[in-house]
Write an enzyme that holds these catalytic residues in place. Structure first.
Site, PDB file in Angstrom:
ATOM      1  N   LYS A  22      33.219  54.325  17.651  1.00  0.00           N
ATOM      2  CA  LYS A  22      33.132  55.288  16.583  1.00  0.00           C
ATOM      3  C   LYS A  22      34.339  55.286  15.807  1.00  0.00           C
ATOM      4  O   LYS A  22      34.494  55.188  14.623  1.00  0.00           O
ATOM      5  CB  LYS A  22      33.235  56.878  17.301  1.00  0.00           C
ATOM      6  N   ASN A  23      35.526  55.168  16.403  1.00  0.00           N
ATOM      7  CA  ASN A  23      36.638  55.520  15.670  1.00  0.00           C
ATOM      8  C   ASN A  23      37.257  54.117  14.988  1.00  0.00           C
ATOM      9  O   ASN A  23      38.165  54.160  14.097  1.00  0.00           O
ATOM     10  CB  ASN A  23      37.961  55.771  16.730  1.00  0.00           C
ATOM     11  N   ARG A  91      36.861  65.659  10.459  1.00  0.00           N
ATOM     12  CA  ARG A  91      38.516  65.578   9.881  1.00  0.00           C
ATOM     13  C   ARG A  91      38.574  64.056   9.513  1.00  0.00           C
ATOM     14  O   ARG A  91      39.341  63.664   8.550  1.00  0.00           O
ATOM     15  CB  ARG A  91      39.267  65.792  11.339  1.00  0.00           C
ATOM     16  N   CYS A 115      41.181  72.087  13.937  1.00  0.00           N
ATOM     17  CA  CYS A 115      40.029  72.093  14.766  1.00  0.00           C
ATOM     18  C   CYS A 115      40.645  72.506  16.162  1.00  0.00           C
ATOM     19  O   CYS A 115      41.775  73.002  16.313  1.00  0.00           O
ATOM     20  CB  CYS A 115      39.524  70.675  14.742  1.00  0.00           C
ATOM     21  N   ARG A 120      46.495  69.728  14.031  1.00  0.00           N
ATOM     22  CA  ARG A 120      46.100  68.599  13.154  1.00  0.00           C
ATOM     23  C   ARG A 120      46.356  68.394  11.650  1.00  0.00           C
ATOM     24  O   ARG A 120      45.613  68.089  11.206  1.00  0.00           O
ATOM     25  CB  ARG A 120      44.896  67.940  13.621  1.00  0.00           C
ATOM     26  N   ASP A 302      42.030  60.598  24.253  1.00  0.00           N
ATOM     27  CA  ASP A 302      40.621  60.611  24.430  1.00  0.00           C
ATOM     28  C   ASP A 302      39.891  60.485  25.600  1.00  0.00           C
ATOM     29  O   ASP A 302      38.591  60.469  25.806  1.00  0.00           O
ATOM     30  CB  ASP A 302      39.957  59.749  23.252  1.00  0.00           C
ATOM     31  N   ARG A 394      28.331  63.806  18.674  1.00  0.00           N
ATOM     32  CA  ARG A 394      29.137  63.402  17.395  1.00  0.00           C
ATOM     33  C   ARG A 394      29.872  61.894  17.925  1.00  0.00           C
ATOM     34  O   ARG A 394      30.020  61.228  17.272  1.00  0.00           O
ATOM     35  CB  ARG A 394      30.452  64.303  17.365  1.00  0.00           C
TER      36      ARG A 394
HETATM   37  C1  UD1 Z   1      42.585  59.768  16.048  1.00  0.00           C
HETATM   38  C2  UD1 Z   1      41.322  59.645  16.714  1.00  0.00           C
HETATM   39  C3  UD1 Z   1      41.140  60.703  17.733  1.00  0.00           C
HETATM   40  C4  UD1 Z   1      42.141  60.426  18.758  1.00  0.00           C
HETATM   41  C5  UD1 Z   1      43.504  60.382  17.951  1.00  0.00           C
HETATM   42  C6  UD1 Z   1      44.743  60.063  18.820  1.00  0.00           C
HETATM   43  C7  UD1 Z   1      39.610  58.709  14.932  1.00  0.00           C
HETATM   44  C8  UD1 Z   1      38.732  59.128  13.879  1.00  0.00           C
HETATM   45  N1  UD1 Z   1      40.055  59.630  15.623  1.00  0.00           N
HETATM   46  O1  UD1 Z   1      42.610  60.890  15.347  1.00  0.00           O
HETATM   47  O2  UD1 Z   1      39.704  60.239  18.588  1.00  0.00           O
HETATM   48  O3  UD1 Z   1      42.419  61.253  19.745  1.00  0.00           O
HETATM   49  O4  UD1 Z   1      43.586  59.436  16.985  1.00  0.00           O
HETATM   50  O5  UD1 Z   1      44.624  58.952  19.595  1.00  0.00           O
HETATM   51  O6  UD1 Z   1      40.302  57.479  15.119  1.00  0.00           O
HETATM   52  N2  UD1 Z   1      49.676  64.376  13.092  1.00  0.00           N
HETATM   53  C9  UD1 Z   1      50.533  65.356  12.455  1.00  0.00           C
HETATM   54  N3  UD1 Z   1      50.575  65.066  10.843  1.00  0.00           N
HETATM   55  C10 UD1 Z   1      49.752  63.952  10.458  1.00  0.00           C
HETATM   56  C11 UD1 Z   1      48.796  63.271  11.542  1.00  0.00           C
HETATM   57  C12 UD1 Z   1      48.752  63.576  12.626  1.00  0.00           C
HETATM   58  O7  UD1 Z   1      51.151  66.058  12.788  1.00  0.00           O
HETATM   59  O8  UD1 Z   1      49.387  63.724   9.280  1.00  0.00           O
HETATM   60  C13 UD1 Z   1      49.768  64.762  14.634  1.00  0.00           C
HETATM   61  C14 UD1 Z   1      48.455  65.386  14.973  1.00  0.00           C
HETATM   62  O9  UD1 Z   1      48.601  66.751  14.823  1.00  0.00           O
HETATM   63  C15 UD1 Z   1      48.300  65.100  16.363  1.00  0.00           C
HETATM   64  C16 UD1 Z   1      49.030  63.563  16.450  1.00  0.00           C
HETATM   65  O10 UD1 Z   1      50.011  63.488  15.388  1.00  0.00           O
HETATM   66  O11 UD1 Z   1      49.149  65.801  17.088  1.00  0.00           O
HETATM   67  C17 UD1 Z   1      48.029  62.448  16.488  1.00  0.00           C
HETATM   68  O12 UD1 Z   1      47.204  62.468  15.431  1.00  0.00           O
HETATM   69  P1  UD1 Z   1      46.742  61.069  14.655  1.00  0.00           P
HETATM   70  O13 UD1 Z   1      46.968  59.900  15.669  1.00  0.00           O
HETATM   71  O14 UD1 Z   1      46.691  61.265  13.427  1.00  0.00           O
HETATM   72  O15 UD1 Z   1      45.166  61.189  15.189  1.00  0.00           O
HETATM   73  P2  UD1 Z   1      43.921  60.987  14.331  1.00  0.00           P
HETATM   74  O16 UD1 Z   1      43.811  60.176  13.370  1.00  0.00           O
HETATM   75  O17 UD1 Z   1      43.492  62.617  13.834  1.00  0.00           O
END
Ligand code: UD1
Length: 415
Positions: A22-23, A91, A115, A120, A302, A394
């Site tokens: 998925k990711n 998201r 969420c 996030r 995850d 999902r």
């Molecule tokens: C992706 C995965 C999700 C997984 C996560 C962490 C996908 C579609 N989703 O989510 O399943 O749980 O990685 O392994 O691939 N953060 C900030 N600012 C930002 C971006 C992130 O503060 O601009 C923080 C987030 O709030 C969170 C942490 O960084 O606490 C990790 O987020 P991120 O690595 O960006 O996860 P996703 O890409 O949303």
């Protein structure tokens, strides 16, 4: 609404195929926006998040055919606006931002908002694009991005997965060289970089902390095989372990989840890579082990809820610490309803193993939490009913059928 009904106590035995990731699928679908030639991705999973991404791309004018083997054609993009109605459902919709601004020089994407598992924010995605000279404004709940990205040094404060993917895609068509420092190293980043390279991008270092991208004029189409889902793999490994079963996960790649495999081994679960997949078996009651989630190559957030389900019936006490998301223990009160002994202390959950959980009615709150409840139900005495399973759909492709094919007594029914 559907619910899943599990009659616990069956050992899972047999073979099951792991689905496409998925990711990895979500950013790869949005990568189609980078070219006017068709992109074909094989091995796509049938998931609600994939349908949501498809709907989003279609509103932008991308033509999409096929399901398992999906062809995306962005030769005639009619809009660069990702509306609130789709973005709020998922998201990962924010992943259209980098490709749109790279190819068209403008994009308008609704802010994803919070969420259930945490706030996030997307500040790191936006700071990265700003470093590349893109003008970013926030207007009426939308991110409005103007100007084609230019090669630059982008240093992330935290190795964000989605942020790395957005900047990586934006950099492929940027003028000049982009260096991403403190980049996320997840296998899905490597898979995306390989796809982009197959489309003509010039990328080095994906999978390490520093990724270098030399921008090119244009990208072309590609034919691509999606990687297997490492979180589904880990979830099915837990299903085998929690029922003291013996299962071959066909197509699984143990190398994508070494931190998880190590923890299984410490718990006494046998994990053997084979030519056609990975065999998982467990004979005795698992031992308690401590773990702490971290960016890759650390233990994935995850997989935290699923591993906690296993620890609820381990011998001894396990301390599970969540460092990525601030509110990712929503499965704890539900696991307690199944007889688990868990105390939350700040960012840690202290899990005291019990001999046998007992079935109950529980409520799924997010994707991986839902999986943990189904897993606990497989091991519990009596019947477990997991309500609100739309979260599960999902990210898992018909998981109840996969588990049933291994001998679980499990069915889906309408509420
Ligand atoms: C992706 C995965 C999700 C997984 C996560 C962490 C996908 C579609 N989703 O989510 O399943 O749980 O990685 O392994 O691939 N953060 C900030 N600012 C930002 C971006 C992130 O503060 O601009 C923080 C987030 O709030 C969170 C942490 O960084 O606490 C990790 O987020 P991120 O690595 O960006 O996860 P996703 O890409 O949303």
């Amino acid at each position: 609404m559907d619910r899943i009904v599990v009659q616990g106590g069956q050992r899972l035995i047999g073979e099951v195929e792991v689905s496409g990731s998925k990711n990895a699928a979500l950013p790869q679908m949005t990568a189609a926006l980078l070219t006017d030639e068709p992109l074909t991705i094989r091995g796509m999973p049938d998931l609600v998040d994939v349908s949501t991404t498809k709907a989003l791309l279609q509103t932008l004018g991308v033509k999409i055919e096929g399901a398992r083997e999906m062809t995306l054609d962005a030769s005639d993009v009619s809009s660069t606006e990702a509306p609130y109605d789709v973005v709020r459902r998922m998201r990962a919709s924010i992943l259209v931002l980098g490709p749109l601004v790279a190819r068209f020089g403008h994009a308008k994407v609704s802010l994803p908002g919070g969420c259930a598992i945490g706030v996030r924010p997307i500040n790191l995605h936006l700071a990265g694009l700003r470093s590349m000279g893109v003008k970013i404004d926030l207007e009426h709940g939308y991110v409005v991005a103007q100007g084609k990205p230019q090669g630059a040094k982008v240093v992330f404060d935290f190795p964000t997965v989605g942020g790395t993917e957005n900047i990586l895609m934006a950099a492929t068509l940027a003028k000049g060289t982009t260096v991403i420092e403190n980049a996320a190293r997840e296998p899905e980043i490597v898979d995306l970089a390989r796809l982009l390279s197959a489309m003509g991008a010039k990328i080095e270092g994906a999978g390490s902390e520093v990724i270098t991208v030399e921008g090119v004029e244009r990208l072309h189409g590609a034919d691509w095989d999606l990687m297997p889902d490492r979180i589904e793999t880990g979830t099915l490994m837990t299903a085998a372990a929690i029922t003291r079963g013996n299962v071959l996960l066909r197509g699984a790649r143990a190398g994508d989840l070494e931190a998880v495999v190590e923890k299984f081994k410490d718990a006494g679960v046998s994990i053997e890579p084979q030519t056609d997949g990975v065999r998982v078996s467990c004979v005795d009651r698992p031992r308690a082990v401590d773990l702490r989630t971290a960016p890759y190559p650390g233990f994935p957030t995850d997989m935290q809820a699923q591993f906690m389900a296993l620890m609820t019936l381990a011998q001894g006490t396990s301390v599970i610490t969540e460092t990525i998301f601030e509110n990712r223990f929503m499965h704890v009160p539900e696991l307690r309803r199944l007889g688990a002994q868990i105390q939350i202390e700040g960012r840690s959950a202290v899990v005291r193993g019990v001999e046998l959980p007992s079935g109950a009615t529980v409520m799924a709150t997010d994707l991986r939490a839902s999986a943990s409840l189904v897993l606990a139900g497989l091991a519990a005495s009596g019947t477990t009913i997991v309500r609100r399973v739309y979260h599960l759909d999902r990210g898992y492709e018909r998981i109840e059928r996969k588990l049933a094919s291994l001998g679980a007594t499990i069915r889906r029914e309408k509420e």
